[in-house]
Scaffold this active site. Structure first.
Site, PDB file in Angstrom:
ATOM      1  N   ASP A   1      74.227 -32.796  10.412  1.00 15.49           N
ATOM      2  CA  ASP A   1      73.073 -32.360   9.298  1.00 15.49           C
ATOM      3  C   ASP A   1      73.859 -31.440   8.545  1.00 15.49           C
ATOM      4  O   ASP A   1      73.160 -30.361   8.036  1.00 15.49           O
ATOM      5  CB  ASP A   1      71.964 -32.059  10.056  1.00 15.49           C
ATOM      6  CG  ASP A   1      70.909 -31.840   8.896  1.00 15.49           C
ATOM      7  OD1 ASP A   1      69.912 -31.151   9.208  1.00 15.49           O
ATOM      8  OD2 ASP A   1      70.943 -32.431   7.744  1.00 15.49           O
TER       9      ASP A   1
ATOM     10  N   LYS B   1      77.673 -33.016   3.718  1.00 18.22           N
ATOM     11  CA  LYS B   1      77.437 -34.541   3.861  1.00 18.22           C
ATOM     12  C   LYS B   1      79.012 -35.207   3.597  1.00 18.22           C
ATOM     13  O   LYS B   1      79.216 -36.107   4.274  1.00 18.22           O
ATOM     14  CB  LYS B   1      76.565 -35.080   2.691  1.00 18.22           C
ATOM     15  CG  LYS B   1      75.310 -34.419   2.626  1.00 18.22           C
ATOM     16  CD  LYS B   1      74.487 -34.107   4.084  1.00 18.22           C
ATOM     17  CE  LYS B   1      73.444 -33.328   4.108  1.00 18.22           C
ATOM     18  NZ  LYS B   1      73.240 -33.020   5.448  1.00 18.22           N
TER      19      LYS B   1
ATOM     20  N   ASP C   1      71.611 -37.281   9.573  1.00 12.85           N
ATOM     21  CA  ASP C   1      70.553 -36.961   8.367  1.00 12.85           C
ATOM     22  C   ASP C   1      71.152 -37.333   6.871  1.00 12.85           C
ATOM     23  O   ASP C   1      72.209 -37.457   6.734  1.00 12.85           O
ATOM     24  CB  ASP C   1      70.046 -35.531   8.409  1.00 12.85           C
ATOM     25  CG  ASP C   1      68.923 -35.286   7.579  1.00 12.85           C
ATOM     26  OD1 ASP C   1      68.564 -34.004   7.247  1.00 12.85           O
ATOM     27  OD2 ASP C   1      68.130 -36.380   7.407  1.00 12.85           O
ATOM     28  N   ASN C   2      70.269 -37.593   6.142  1.00 16.03           N
ATOM     29  CA  ASN C   2      70.563 -37.727   4.579  1.00 16.03           C
ATOM     30  C   ASN C   2      71.434 -38.557   4.244  1.00 16.03           C
ATOM     31  O   ASN C   2      72.326 -38.468   3.285  1.00 16.03           O
ATOM     32  CB  ASN C   2      71.281 -36.308   4.427  1.00 16.03           C
ATOM     33  CG  ASN C   2      70.401 -35.125   4.714  1.00 16.03           C
ATOM     34  OD1 ASN C   2      70.775 -34.186   5.334  1.00 16.03           O
ATOM     35  ND2 ASN C   2      69.192 -35.102   4.275  1.00 16.03           N
TER      36      ASN C   2
ATOM     37  N   GLU D   1      62.748 -34.702   3.438  1.00 13.11           N
ATOM     38  CA  GLU D   1      61.989 -33.905   3.968  1.00 13.11           C
ATOM     39  C   GLU D   1      60.802 -33.095   2.743  1.00 13.11           C
ATOM     40  O   GLU D   1      61.288 -32.690   1.905  1.00 13.11           O
ATOM     41  CB  GLU D   1      62.507 -32.471   4.621  1.00 13.11           C
ATOM     42  CG  GLU D   1      63.606 -31.841   3.892  1.00 13.11           C
ATOM     43  CD  GLU D   1      64.927 -32.459   4.320  1.00 13.11           C
ATOM     44  OE1 GLU D   1      65.052 -33.684   4.478  1.00 13.11           O
ATOM     45  OE2 GLU D   1      65.865 -31.862   3.982  1.00 13.11           O
TER      46      GLU D   1
END
Ligand SMILES: CCNc1ncnc2c1ncn2[C@@H]1O[C@H](/C=C/CNC(=O)c2cc(-c3ccc(F)cc3)cc(O)c2O)[C@@H](O)[C@H]1O
Ligand SMILES: [Mg+2]
Length: 214
Positions: free
Chosen positions: A141, A144, A169-170, A199
């Site tokens: 996380d 990126k 994540d993401n 989120e």
């Protein structure tokens, strides 16, 4: 001097959450981010998926890349059995100061080793300096564009075993296209996408769960 958002998030935890109660720390942060100031925590919706994967893996040794304020650190550590540990890497010392206090408020400091530094420098030290044999679970996380670099580094350092679970994540927002391409096409990984939302918003995002096949 003005406070930072992580400092205001910490104040909300200290005001609203009960010491030693991880769930109240999680709820205090989610309420702060939903009703006061958005912040880039994995959040409650994706957090529930994170909980499921962590519980299923039941890791002895887990790694988190990008602590930020410690929200996902608390989510993961609260599920870990005694004698297990979570190592979390954070290279911004100001964020690390906040995260340490959030983790301590939850009473989870004995399960968490927060290391200040960059993943690229710290991962090669995991075996010698941190006495890690291999990781059972890794939560990505952080920046990126560093996801792919860092899992390749984990592979090279012999820190993944057959069955190690990576959860990222993401993968949609902000997005990690080259990481996704790699884990979805490389035969050494078995990958699956968990559709969710960014989120505290209605924007699509999701988590990618990838099992290293050795
Ligand atoms: C240098 C790479 N190695 C690193 N090693 C250790 N810690 C690192 C590293 N990189 C970054 N970090 C830390 O991880 C955290 C960075 C996280 C980056 N996350 C995001 O950009 C992010 C961004 C969004 C987002 C989504 C939509 C938006 F409109 C705006 C933001 C949502 C998220 O869930 C995110 O995770 C910071 O605490 C940073 O200091
Ligand atoms: Mg994130």
């Amino acid at each position: 001097t003005w406070s930072t958002r992580p400092q205001r998030l910490l104040k909300a935890v200290q005001k609203k959450a009960t010491r030693g109660d991880p769930q109240s720390v999680i709820s205090a942060i989610d309420n702060f981010c939903r009703h006061k100031e958005w912040a880039m925590n994995v959040g409650d919706e994706k957090g529930a998926i994170l909980d499921c994967v962590v519980s299923e893996v039941n890791p002895s040794t887990a790694l988190e890349l990008g602590t930020y304020c410690g929200y996902s650190t608390v989510r993961i550590a609260r599920l870990l059995p005694p004698e297990t540990r979570l190592i979390t890497l954070e290279f911004n010392p100001d964020y690390a100061v906040v995260a340490r206090q959030v983790i301590a408020w939850a009473g989870l400091q004995d399960k968490v080793e927060l290391v200040v530094g960059a993943s690229g420098d710290l991962i090669p030290q995991m075996k010698q300096q941190f006495g890690v044999k291999e990781f059972d679970f890794v939560f990505l996380d952080h920046w990126k564009d560093r996801y792919l670099l860092d899992i390749k580094l984990l592979e090279e350092c012999g820190l993944l075993r057959r069955g190690t679970v990576l959860l990222a994540d993401n993968v949609i927002c902000p997005g990690t296209p080259e990481y996704l391409e790699y884990v979805r096409t490389n035969p050494r990984y078995e990958s699956r996408y968990f559709k969710s939302h960014l989120e505290y918003t209605k924007v699509e995002d999701g988590l990618e769960k990838s099992i290293f096949l050795g």
